[in-house]
Design a protein around this motif. Structure first.
Motif, PDB file in Angstrom:
ATOM      1  N   ALA A 109       0.769  -1.196  -0.050  1.00  0.00           N
ATOM      2  CA  ALA A 109      -0.098   0.085   0.081  1.00  0.00           C
ATOM      3  C   ALA A 109       0.945   1.335   0.045  1.00  0.00           C
ATOM      4  O   ALA A 109       0.778   2.047  -0.707  1.00  0.00           O
ATOM      5  CB  ALA A 109      -0.968  -0.008   1.144  1.00  0.00           C
ATOM      6  N   ALA A 110       1.841   1.163   0.776  1.00  0.00           N
ATOM      7  CA  ALA A 110       2.910   2.456   0.835  1.00  0.00           C
ATOM      8  C   ALA A 110       3.286   2.778  -0.468  1.00  0.00           C
ATOM      9  O   ALA A 110       3.546   3.752  -0.874  1.00  0.00           O
ATOM     10  CB  ALA A 110       3.848   2.320   2.055  1.00  0.00           C
ATOM     11  N   LEU A 111       3.932   1.687  -1.206  1.00  0.00           N
ATOM     12  CA  LEU A 111       4.571   1.654  -2.630  1.00  0.00           C
ATOM     13  C   LEU A 111       3.452   2.273  -3.598  1.00  0.00           C
ATOM     14  O   LEU A 111       4.014   3.003  -4.314  1.00  0.00           O
ATOM     15  CB  LEU A 111       5.153   0.502  -2.813  1.00  0.00           C
ATOM     16  CG  LEU A 111       5.765   0.679  -4.387  1.00  0.00           C
ATOM     17  CD1 LEU A 111       7.367   1.189  -4.122  1.00  0.00           C
ATOM     18  CD2 LEU A 111       6.132  -0.894  -4.728  1.00  0.00           C
ATOM     19  N   LEU A 112       2.236   1.579  -3.429  1.00  0.00           N
ATOM     20  CA  LEU A 112       1.305   2.117  -4.429  1.00  0.00           C
ATOM     21  C   LEU A 112       1.112   3.668  -4.462  1.00  0.00           C
ATOM     22  O   LEU A 112       0.784   4.175  -5.557  1.00  0.00           O
ATOM     23  CB  LEU A 112       0.119   1.404  -4.322  1.00  0.00           C
ATOM     24  CG  LEU A 112       0.188  -0.312  -4.894  1.00  0.00           C
ATOM     25  CD1 LEU A 112      -1.085  -0.796  -4.474  1.00  0.00           C
ATOM     26  CD2 LEU A 112       0.710  -0.420  -6.215  1.00  0.00           C
ATOM     27  N   LYS A 113       1.243   4.199  -3.135  1.00  0.00           N
ATOM     28  CA  LYS A 113       0.943   5.556  -2.965  1.00  0.00           C
ATOM     29  C   LYS A 113       2.065   6.372  -3.686  1.00  0.00           C
ATOM     30  O   LYS A 113       1.688   7.614  -3.838  1.00  0.00           O
ATOM     31  CB  LYS A 113       1.004   6.063  -1.530  1.00  0.00           C
ATOM     32  CG  LYS A 113      -0.233   5.437  -0.595  1.00  0.00           C
ATOM     33  CD  LYS A 113      -0.223   5.924   0.714  1.00  0.00           C
ATOM     34  CE  LYS A 113      -1.323   5.326   1.581  1.00  0.00           C
ATOM     35  NZ  LYS A 113      -1.447   5.911   3.076  1.00  0.00           N
ATOM     36  N   THR A 114       3.159   5.939  -3.991  1.00  0.00           N
ATOM     37  CA  THR A 114       4.136   6.558  -4.695  1.00  0.00           C
ATOM     38  C   THR A 114       3.987   6.394  -6.495  1.00  0.00           C
ATOM     39  O   THR A 114       5.015   6.869  -7.111  1.00  0.00           O
ATOM     40  CB  THR A 114       5.382   6.171  -4.453  1.00  0.00           C
ATOM     41  OG1 THR A 114       5.847   4.730  -4.985  1.00  0.00           O
ATOM     42  CG2 THR A 114       5.710   6.093  -2.652  1.00  0.00           C
ATOM     43  N   THR A 115       2.892   5.736  -6.573  1.00  0.00           N
ATOM     44  CA  THR A 115       2.672   5.492  -8.134  1.00  0.00           C
ATOM     45  C   THR A 115       1.706   6.076  -9.017  1.00  0.00           C
ATOM     46  O   THR A 115       0.888   6.707  -8.121  1.00  0.00           O
ATOM     47  CB  THR A 115       2.428   3.996  -8.617  1.00  0.00           C
ATOM     48  OG1 THR A 115       1.124   3.623  -8.080  1.00  0.00           O
ATOM     49  CG2 THR A 115       3.781   3.121  -7.715  1.00  0.00           C
TER      50      THR A 115
END
Length: 304
Positions: A286-292
């Motif tokens: 979830a944290a990574l997807l927030k950067t995409t």
């Protein structure tokens, strides 16, 4: 330039009693058409779609529903992979009757053991192509299918009915050679996958095939590339550096299903006994997807 192709493979949602969840499938296909901008949709064609768990009747129903839910908004390519060429032909005829635009066929392993020879593979594809009127995609995925050599791939691409290649390898030496010897040579259109998308476009390949939500990132990348915004295209390609690779110990279908849940287009859980990401993995994803580019959607709670 001709706009590159983005072929999208919907994940298969299952109900608690392991039937295909048609409402979730319809919702996902709407997302694939609208948000991912699919130039073609694949029905029951790649292993991440988990179609291999289905009976033949269930597989046909999934194909039929996929074509129905796409509703003419994009062409549909139907997976017809099977060890028996006769069954592949039966599925191809079924797909044609439903209005499919193309069929996709995995280069098969030999059911009785051992890797197929180049002549085995050519004979198999020629046997199917003689009985099939639709354009065919040669699907290359070593593991579930055969590890097809470069010379054999070139030979298969020269069969008239074979008009597209789906390459699962991330091997740049192989991909670059086959783009030159297949796509740029005019034999067939050559498609790769997420991690190879930008270099595929730069070398003259035709695009990529992938499941959602990776396909939404890919759509933005293709748009940037077509607009000659190469700096943005590179930044978007780097969004595939960790996603889905960081969680691939779970497998592609579980990672992508988890990501779909996090962008609020839920498609259920992996087919058992396989499981989704654990709580810590979901939080990390979830944290990574927030950067995409997927961050335009409000992620669901990782522990929800």
């Amino acid at each position: 330039m001709n706009k590159p192709g983005l072929i999208v493979a919907p994940l298969t949602p299952f109900t608690s009693d392991l039937k295909v969840d048609e409402a979730a499938l319809r919702r996902q296909i709407d997302y694939i058409v609208k948000d991912c901008g699919a130039t073609m949709v694949v029905a029951a064609g790649v292993e991440a779609q988990e179609y291999t768990y289905l009976s033949m009747d269930e597989r046909k129903a999934l194909i039929r529903r996929t074509i129905e839910f796409v509703d003419g908004r994009s062409p549909v390519m139907v997976g017809i992979s099977h060890p028996s060429f006769r069954t592949s032909i039966e599925l191809a005829h079924y797909a044609q009757d439903l209005g499919a635009a193309a069929v996709q066929l995995l280069a098969p392993l030999r059911p009785f053991g051992g890797p197929p020879t180049d002549s085995d593979l050519v004979a198999y594809f020629e046997a199917v192509s003689r009985e099939v009127a639709l354009p065919m995609t040669l699907y290359l995925n070593a593991g579930p299918g055969a590890d097809v050599s470069i010379p054999a791939t070139i030979a298969l691409a020269q069969i008239d009915r074979v008009q597209m290649i789906k390459e699962s390898s991330r091997d740049l030496a192989r991909v670059s050679r086959l783009i030159v010897e297949i796509d740029r040579a005019g034999h067939a259109r050559y498609f790769t996958t997420m991690q190879m998308l930008l270099i595929t476009l730069q070398l003259g390949g035709s695009g990529a095939t992938m499941p959602p939500p990776g396909a939404e990132i890919a759509r933005h990348l293709i748009d940037a590339y077509v607009a000659r915004d190469y700096e943005r295209a590179v930044a978007l390609q780097l969004q595939f550096a960790l996603f889905p690779a960081k969680w691939m110990h779970r497998g592609l279908a579980p990672v992508m299903k988890a990501a779909m849940r996090l962008i609020d287009v839920p498609v259920g859980e992996p087919y058992p006994p396989y499981v989704s990401l654990n709580r810590d993995e979901l939080a990390s994803l979830a944290a990574l997807l927030k950067t995409t580019v997927l961050a335009r959607k409000e992620p669901a709670h990782a522990d929800g």
